[in-house]
Scaffold this active site. Structure first.
Site, PDB file in Angstrom:
ATOM      1  N   CYS A  82      85.297   9.096  56.987  1.00 27.26           N
ATOM      2  CA  CYS A  82      86.075   7.918  57.373  1.00 27.26           C
ATOM      3  C   CYS A  82      85.221   6.659  57.516  1.00 27.26           C
ATOM      4  O   CYS A  82      84.845   6.070  56.526  1.00 27.26           O
ATOM      5  CB  CYS A  82      86.891   8.202  58.623  1.00 27.26           C
ATOM      6  SG  CYS A  82      88.288   7.049  58.839  1.00 27.26           S
ATOM      7  N   GLU A  94      90.786  13.611  57.218  1.00 25.60           N
ATOM      8  CA  GLU A  94      90.007  13.730  58.452  1.00 25.60           C
ATOM      9  C   GLU A  94      90.858  14.292  59.589  1.00 25.60           C
ATOM     10  O   GLU A  94      92.030  13.941  59.736  1.00 25.60           O
ATOM     11  CB  GLU A  94      89.474  12.343  58.827  1.00 25.60           C
ATOM     12  CG  GLU A  94      88.617  12.307  60.080  1.00 25.60           C
ATOM     13  CD  GLU A  94      88.268  10.896  60.514  1.00 25.60           C
ATOM     14  OE1 GLU A  94      87.266  10.737  61.226  1.00 25.60           O
ATOM     15  OE2 GLU A  94      89.002   9.952  60.150  1.00 25.60           O
ATOM     16  N   LYS A 100      79.638  12.935  61.763  1.00 24.12           N
ATOM     17  CA  LYS A 100      79.942  11.560  61.370  1.00 24.12           C
ATOM     18  C   LYS A 100      78.936  10.587  61.988  1.00 24.12           C
ATOM     19  O   LYS A 100      78.741  10.558  63.203  1.00 24.12           O
ATOM     20  CB  LYS A 100      81.369  11.239  61.818  1.00 24.12           C
ATOM     21  CG  LYS A 100      81.896   9.879  61.405  1.00 24.12           C
ATOM     22  CD  LYS A 100      83.362   9.795  61.814  1.00 24.12           C
ATOM     23  CE  LYS A 100      83.992   8.447  61.517  1.00 24.12           C
ATOM     24  NZ  LYS A 100      85.433   8.445  61.889  1.00 24.12           N
TER      25      LYS A 100
END
Length: 290
Positions: free
Chosen positions: A161, A51, A124
């Protein structure tokens, strides 16, 4: 004369692990380029960097000057570099970067295909907010919904993540047809508790997604100390049973490469019956606020 059996579908995947604490954006991107090239040389088709790999993990502090790191998708150096690399090597690279869209900022993943084109973006969905991971200061929650992409005859899903801790994220991608799940990440020590090592829990959470969806999972993390945080690596590739086919510890720099048997996974997935036996009519509570 009997007809030959059709070839089994496979996908060769790679996870990259490396330190990314250098303040020089070009140096970090060049280090990722070198590992992508190494993975491609081993036959990898889909290659996963960690990431936000263009620089240090900046979300440890709240500093308005750091918003300058964000760029529009087509202008971000990470995206530009990975597009050129993907086209040259004929590989797919899920590319994590800090996106600016007008006055809005996102932690975004550009899915770059083997022709170098951006197949689409995923923003995200789950944004953490805590000591050492103050992402809500920088990023809006993603508004794209979960995404899957067709590459090399396989359908893949990519979470980013903090998404990896949520079984709903993995299941949503699976219900969209994903056969393999990828998670680029930046995770390490917890500044509020020096005795807390989440590396085991982190890996178990994603292995749980592999088992409960009966599909391979690939995770790529950074390593090294950046300020007060030490990123703990432990990148891995698991098969559909959650068995590790390749993994790193806390300190190695390099690439993990595995050939996944997609047809075997599909057979096992059908046999386990997880998707046959779902009861969506009972799950309404999952979509309600606490």
């Amino acid at each position: 004369m009997t007809d030959a059996l059709p070839a089994r579908r496979t996908l060769t995947v790679a996870a990259l692990q490396l330190p990314l604490g250098d303040a020089d954006e070009a140096t970090n991107i060049a280090a990722v380029v070198a590992l992508v090239e190494a993975a491609a040389a081993q036959g990898a088709q889909v290659i996963l960097p960690p990431e936000l790999f263009s620089g240090p993990y900046f979300c440890t502090v709240e500093d308005e000057a750091l918003f300058a790191l964000a760029r529009p998708t087509a202008e971000h150096p990470s995206v530009i570099a990975m597009q050129a690399l993907a086209a040259r090597l004929k590989v797919a690279i899920p590319t994590s970067f800090f996106e600016r869209d007008g006055h809005h900022y996102y932690n975004t993943l550009a899915m770059i295909g083997p022709d170098g084109a951006i197949m689409g973006t995923y923003r995200k969905s789950h944004i953490p907010d805590g000591p050492g991971y103050e992402e809500k200061y920088y990023f809006r929650p993603g508004n794209t919904g979960f995404k899957v992409w067709d590459v090399f005859g396989a359908r893949i899903g990519v979470g980013v993540c903090w998404d990896q801790w949520y079984p709903e994220c993995a299941r949503a991608m699976a219900l969209l047809g994903a056969e393999v799940l990828f998670y680029p990440t930046a995770i390490g020590s917890e500044p509020y508790d020096n005795d807390l090592d989440t590396s085991r829990m982190w890996r178990r959470a994603m292995i749980g997604h592999a088992v409960s969806n009966c599909m391979p999972v690939i995770a790529a993390n950074r390593i090294g100390t950046e300020g007060a945080q030490t990123f703990y690596g432990h990148s891995f590739i698991s098969d559909e049973w959650g068995d590790l086919t390749g993994d790193f510890g806390a300190g190695e720099t390099g690439v993990l490469v595995t050939v996944l048997d997609l047809d075997r996974a599909a057979t096992h997935r059908a046999g386990m019956g997880f998707f046959r036996d779902r009861r969506p009519n009972l799950y309404g509570r999952l979509a309600e606020d606490i």
